[in-house]
Design an enzyme around this catalytic site. Sequence first.
Site, PDB file in Angstrom:
ATOM      1  N   GLN A 206      -6.517   1.217   6.799  1.00 12.06           N
ATOM      2  CA  GLN A 206      -7.279   2.416   6.416  1.00 12.06           C
ATOM      3  C   GLN A 206      -8.641   2.058   5.827  1.00 12.06           C
ATOM      4  O   GLN A 206      -9.602   2.806   5.954  1.00 12.06           O
ATOM      5  CB  GLN A 206      -6.497   3.257   5.393  1.00 12.06           C
ATOM      6  CG  GLN A 206      -5.284   3.967   5.948  1.00 12.06           C
ATOM      7  CD  GLN A 206      -4.024   3.146   5.799  1.00 12.06           C
ATOM      8  OE1 GLN A 206      -4.051   1.919   5.756  1.00 12.06           O
ATOM      9  NE2 GLN A 206      -2.881   3.813   5.721  1.00 12.06           N
ATOM     10  N   ASP A 247      -1.176   8.655  -4.591  1.00 10.89           N
ATOM     11  CA  ASP A 247      -0.234   9.545  -3.886  1.00 10.89           C
ATOM     12  C   ASP A 247       0.722  10.252  -4.826  1.00 10.89           C
ATOM     13  O   ASP A 247       1.227  11.325  -4.523  1.00 10.89           O
ATOM     14  CB  ASP A 247       0.539   8.757  -2.835  1.00 10.89           C
ATOM     15  CG  ASP A 247      -0.386   8.406  -1.687  1.00 10.89           C
ATOM     16  OD1 ASP A 247      -1.164   7.447  -1.838  1.00 10.89           O
ATOM     17  OD2 ASP A 247      -0.378   9.125  -0.682  1.00 10.89           O
TER      18      ASP A 247
HETATM   19  O1  MRU Z   1      -0.503   6.134   4.062  1.00 10.65           O
HETATM   20  P1  MRU Z   1      -1.767   6.872   3.732  1.00 10.65           P
HETATM   21  O2  MRU Z   1      -2.935   6.419   4.538  1.00 10.65           O
HETATM   22  O3  MRU Z   1      -1.579   8.375   3.752  1.00 10.65           O
HETATM   23  O4  MRU Z   1      -2.044   6.460   2.227  1.00 10.65           O
HETATM   24  C1  MRU Z   1      -3.161   7.027   1.605  1.00 10.65           C
HETATM   25  C2  MRU Z   1      -3.437   6.517   0.264  1.00 10.65           C
HETATM   26  O5  MRU Z   1      -2.720   5.711  -0.276  1.00 10.65           O
HETATM   27  C3  MRU Z   1      -4.599   7.142  -0.439  1.00 10.65           C
HETATM   28  O6  MRU Z   1      -5.190   6.226  -1.307  1.00 10.65           O
HETATM   29  C4  MRU Z   1      -4.128   8.356  -1.243  1.00 10.65           C
HETATM   30  O7  MRU Z   1      -3.375   9.218  -0.460  1.00 10.65           O
HETATM   31  C5  MRU Z   1      -5.268   9.102  -1.851  1.00 10.65           C
HETATM   32  S1  MRU Z   1      -6.203  10.042  -0.665  1.00 10.65           S
HETATM   33  C6  MRU Z   1      -7.367  10.903  -1.576  1.00 10.65           C
END
Ligand code: MRU
Length: 358
Positions: A206, A247
Amino acid sequence: MENNRTEFTMIQSVMLDDANDTLLILDQTLLPNEKVYLHVKEMKDVWDAIYKLKVRGAPAIGIAAAYGLYLGTKASKANTYQELQKDFIEVKTYLASSRPTAVNLFWALNRMENRFLQEAGKTLAAVKEALRQEAEEIREEDERVCESIGKHALSLLKENWGILTHCNAGTIATAKYGTALAPIYLGQEQGYNFKIYADETRPLLQGARLTAWELKEAGVDVTLICDNMSSIVMKEGKVQAVLVGCDRVAANGDTANKIGTSGVAILAKHYGIPFYVCSPLSTIDLECKTGDDIHIELRADEEITSQWYEKPMAPKDVQVYNPAFDVTDHSLITAIVTQNGIAYAPFDESLPKMFAQK
Ligand code: MRU
């Protein structure tokens, strides 16, 4: 933020096409190579888009689920409120099973349910319209929340700082602006001249695919590093602050975020660098006492062994452990930045106060 903000922050990860009973989802698995909006009508495709991270990032997952719940309920052929409620709960339960860690998913679905219950006694058309409004409000509210987080977080930063970020907590992970990236956009407008280090964020990249792309598109000075390079950039004095999203934040401040976050926090502590978590209140779960109560999602082996490669990069059938998140201990967190202000330790006292403030 002004409407003429950096054009990039105007991109929307999730949009409702109500006339066609369709959810438009920017397919984040195709970034940075293709910018494609999926036209999603079926509930199983909304579920799939969340599970497969076509839409990802805690706030964006919540928004997609809220719109999905509206569209699923709108499609119901129920003739009474009770029948509609049965269909509503079925869709809600199904969407809630897509991913376990980001509390925004459950927060948004529960908020939709509260609205559904408030509309009891109205015509079914009015109930469905109220659900559309609620989903829109969830999205619009997230824009305001992210902007506010950006302002508070910017007050912690100084011009010319190097900032390291992990995963993607940017505009495409939210309704707009992002959480951890919001102060970076705001600083960019105000000439803060930040230098951002985006780590790749194995295994799903990501940081490389999304954060590096998003910041580059917005003209921000961004440098991509591998996950195992955070220590050297910190040691070399290139990083003055770490900014991450989250999260789920437990009542004591323990914070679940993308796998690897806790390692970055441990390094930041070692090098004396402040570690800031940017969190909408919708990501704070006071029902979870500590990080031990947070359900950590385990994902498919292929994400590590073969997903990004032409040929497998690990022996066939090797055992794989692939937790998607880890929990950063509250003792490693300098502050948690919310839309209502900045919470410092002890978090079990400061976080509830954030909910009480306007
Ligand atoms: O697995 P993902 O890509 O959904 O994980 C996303 C994250 O860990 C982000 O840092 C988190 O959701 C914050 S988004 C503002």
